[in-house]
Design an enzyme around this catalytic site. Sequence first.
Site, mmCIF file in Angstrom:
data_model
loop_
_atom_site.group_PDB
_atom_site.id
_atom_site.type_symbol
_atom_site.label_atom_id
_atom_site.label_comp_id
_atom_site.label_asym_id
_atom_site.label_seq_id
_atom_site.Cartn_x
_atom_site.Cartn_y
_atom_site.Cartn_z
ATOM 1 N N LYS A 1 24.070 54.532 59.942
ATOM 2 C CA LYS A 1 24.183 53.196 59.357
ATOM 3 C C LYS A 1 22.932 52.417 59.734
ATOM 4 C CE LYS A 1 27.427 50.721 57.181
ATOM 5 N NZ LYS A 1 28.419 51.112 56.196
ATOM 6 N N GLY B 1 44.765 41.649 47.340
ATOM 7 C CA GLY B 1 43.429 41.653 46.728
ATOM 8 C C GLY B 1 43.530 42.106 45.282
ATOM 9 N N GLY C 1 40.389 42.508 43.648
ATOM 10 C CA GLY C 1 38.953 42.743 43.436
ATOM 11 C C GLY C 1 38.733 44.092 42.769
ATOM 12 N N VAL D 1 38.207 47.405 43.830
ATOM 13 C CA VAL D 1 39.014 48.587 44.174
ATOM 14 C C VAL D 1 40.463 48.373 43.734
ATOM 15 C CG1 VAL D 1 39.916 49.964 46.092
ATOM 16 C CG2 VAL D 1 37.526 49.251 46.098
ATOM 17 N N ALA D 2 40.999 47.190 44.039
ATOM 18 C CA ALA D 2 42.392 46.887 43.687
ATOM 19 C C ALA D 2 42.602 46.997 42.181
ATOM 20 C CB ALA D 2 42.747 45.483 44.170
HETATM 21 P P1 NAD Z 1 35.907 42.888 46.225
HETATM 22 O O1 NAD Z 1 35.086 41.822 46.823
HETATM 23 O O2 NAD Z 1 35.706 43.245 44.792
HETATM 24 O O3 NAD Z 1 37.473 42.546 46.401
HETATM 25 C C1 NAD Z 1 38.002 41.966 47.524
HETATM 26 C C2 NAD Z 1 38.992 40.918 47.046
HETATM 27 O O4 NAD Z 1 39.721 40.450 48.168
HETATM 28 C C3 NAD Z 1 38.346 39.700 46.388
HETATM 29 O O5 NAD Z 1 38.888 39.534 45.097
HETATM 30 C C4 NAD Z 1 38.710 38.556 47.328
HETATM 31 O O6 NAD Z 1 38.916 37.331 46.658
HETATM 32 C C5 NAD Z 1 39.999 39.071 47.934
HETATM 33 N N1 NAD Z 1 40.403 38.403 49.171
HETATM 34 C C6 NAD Z 1 39.623 37.925 50.166
HETATM 35 N N2 NAD Z 1 40.389 37.348 51.105
HETATM 36 C C7 NAD Z 1 41.671 37.491 50.702
HETATM 37 C C8 NAD Z 1 42.932 37.116 51.241
HETATM 38 N N3 NAD Z 1 43.034 36.448 52.396
HETATM 39 N N4 NAD Z 1 44.052 37.430 50.550
HETATM 40 C C9 NAD Z 1 43.983 38.076 49.377
HETATM 41 N N5 NAD Z 1 42.827 38.449 48.818
HETATM 42 C C10 NAD Z 1 41.695 38.168 49.472
HETATM 43 O O7 NAD Z 1 35.707 44.175 47.175
HETATM 44 P P2 NAD Z 1 36.075 45.700 46.913
HETATM 45 O O8 NAD Z 1 34.825 46.448 46.653
HETATM 46 O O9 NAD Z 1 37.221 45.795 45.966
HETATM 47 O O10 NAD Z 1 36.539 46.154 48.375
HETATM 48 C C11 NAD Z 1 37.829 45.863 48.863
HETATM 49 C C12 NAD Z 1 38.034 46.545 50.202
HETATM 50 O O11 NAD Z 1 37.862 47.953 50.060
HETATM 51 C C13 NAD Z 1 37.042 46.130 51.291
HETATM 52 O O12 NAD Z 1 37.715 46.173 52.535
HETATM 53 C C14 NAD Z 1 35.993 47.221 51.242
HETATM 54 O O13 NAD Z 1 35.306 47.346 52.478
HETATM 55 C C15 NAD Z 1 36.865 48.416 50.968
HETATM 56 N N6 NAD Z 1 36.153 49.554 50.347
HETATM 57 C C16 NAD Z 1 35.550 49.405 49.155
HETATM 58 C C17 NAD Z 1 34.923 50.474 48.565
HETATM 59 C C18 NAD Z 1 34.285 50.355 47.206
HETATM 60 O O14 NAD Z 1 33.989 51.392 46.602
HETATM 61 N N7 NAD Z 1 34.104 49.170 46.661
HETATM 62 C C19 NAD Z 1 34.890 51.722 49.200
HETATM 63 C C20 NAD Z 1 35.528 51.862 50.442
HETATM 64 C C21 NAD Z 1 36.163 50.761 50.992
#
Ligand code: NAD
Length: 355
Positions: free
Chosen positions: A80, A177, A179, A181-182
Amino acid sequence: MDTFAEMQTWGHEQVLFSHEPSCGYFGIIAIHDTTLGPALGGTRVWQYESTEAAIRDVLRLARGMTYKSAVAGLNLGGGKAVIIADPKRADRESLFRAHGRFVETLGGRYITAEDVGTSPTDMEFVKRETKHVAGLLNLSGDPSPVTGYGVYVGMKAAAKAKWGKDSLAGRTIAVQGAGKVAYYLMTHLKEEGARLVVADIDQEKVQRVVDELGATAVAPDAIYDVEADIFAPCALGGIINDDTIGRLKVEVVAGGANNQLGEMRHGREIEARGILYAPDYVINGGGVINVYGELQGWTMQRAKRKAQEIYDTILRVFSIAERDGIPSFEAADRLAEERIKSVAALKDMWVAGDR
Ligand code: NAD
């Protein structure tokens, strides 16, 4: 903090520092373990309160990458990088070209990509200085579709372990969430006929899944109290903690967020309550699989096929947990360590032209 003592405790191979005075670049690269292949892990830009805080973070994150890639079955080690700077800094070119030169000095022992505070555009600047970078524009791009898909298959495996069949039709899933991934996770769940309950602090994102996928919205803090079959954390880390564990009315926790357990002991407590926990870095491995696919020249379909293996990996983690009488998060570590050990134990054979 004694950096060598930390390296000794956690098994890091190498830590490097670089400074470029012209643009005030301060970067650190940590390489944890390269038994399985070159160390891969993103670059995080963060305004750390001290150099020590930055070293601590980069050591922890690099080690996490070793385990994530090992359980995903990739030929990658863990590393990292962190850059100590304001993530919103405007002079991106000089900052990331300085970083690229630093990465280049390692000759491929470390491959970088995006992380918190960096974007594909930043990686394009890194690319001007080194070829040891992934997550570029117009290549694998956003890993979220593959991550979301991997979380979906991992959730099915958890359902199989808990209820004897992996169908999610008719199951209620509480998703924290809405976002990237969700969203992808929920499209697969909707297609299979699951009921979705969702919460996000961003109302626009919530509205999108309510309109498109028929999800039911709840207030952000109410997501822990939803009566559901599965809780899928897909937003923040540390959400399985003393305040939330007692509120969960689910039988499985399986979601994409990183570092879901507040502390290790919460991984034991959740299982003591009869809730099956799918370890975060196993179920969300689709992201690193996607980056690895970029390095190998895979299509997204091929990356998704590789991410399907998360199903079997999650089942293996649960069977190791049962075999050894340990919680699932420890079983995941054990699976990673067993793979690294078994590859390290392979006998070296002399090949003509070698050394
Ligand atoms: P993203 O920013 O698109 O989505 C995160 C969402 O969480 C946002 O919509 C945000 O508004 C919401 N959020 C923040 N605080 C909140 C709360 N208190 N209650 C409810 N919702 C809340 O990010 P993402 O890329 O979808 O990543 C989501 C998670 O998955 C992170 O923990 C990230 O580290 C992990 N992750 C992502 C990937 C990837 O491919 N994107 C891979 C491995 C792990």
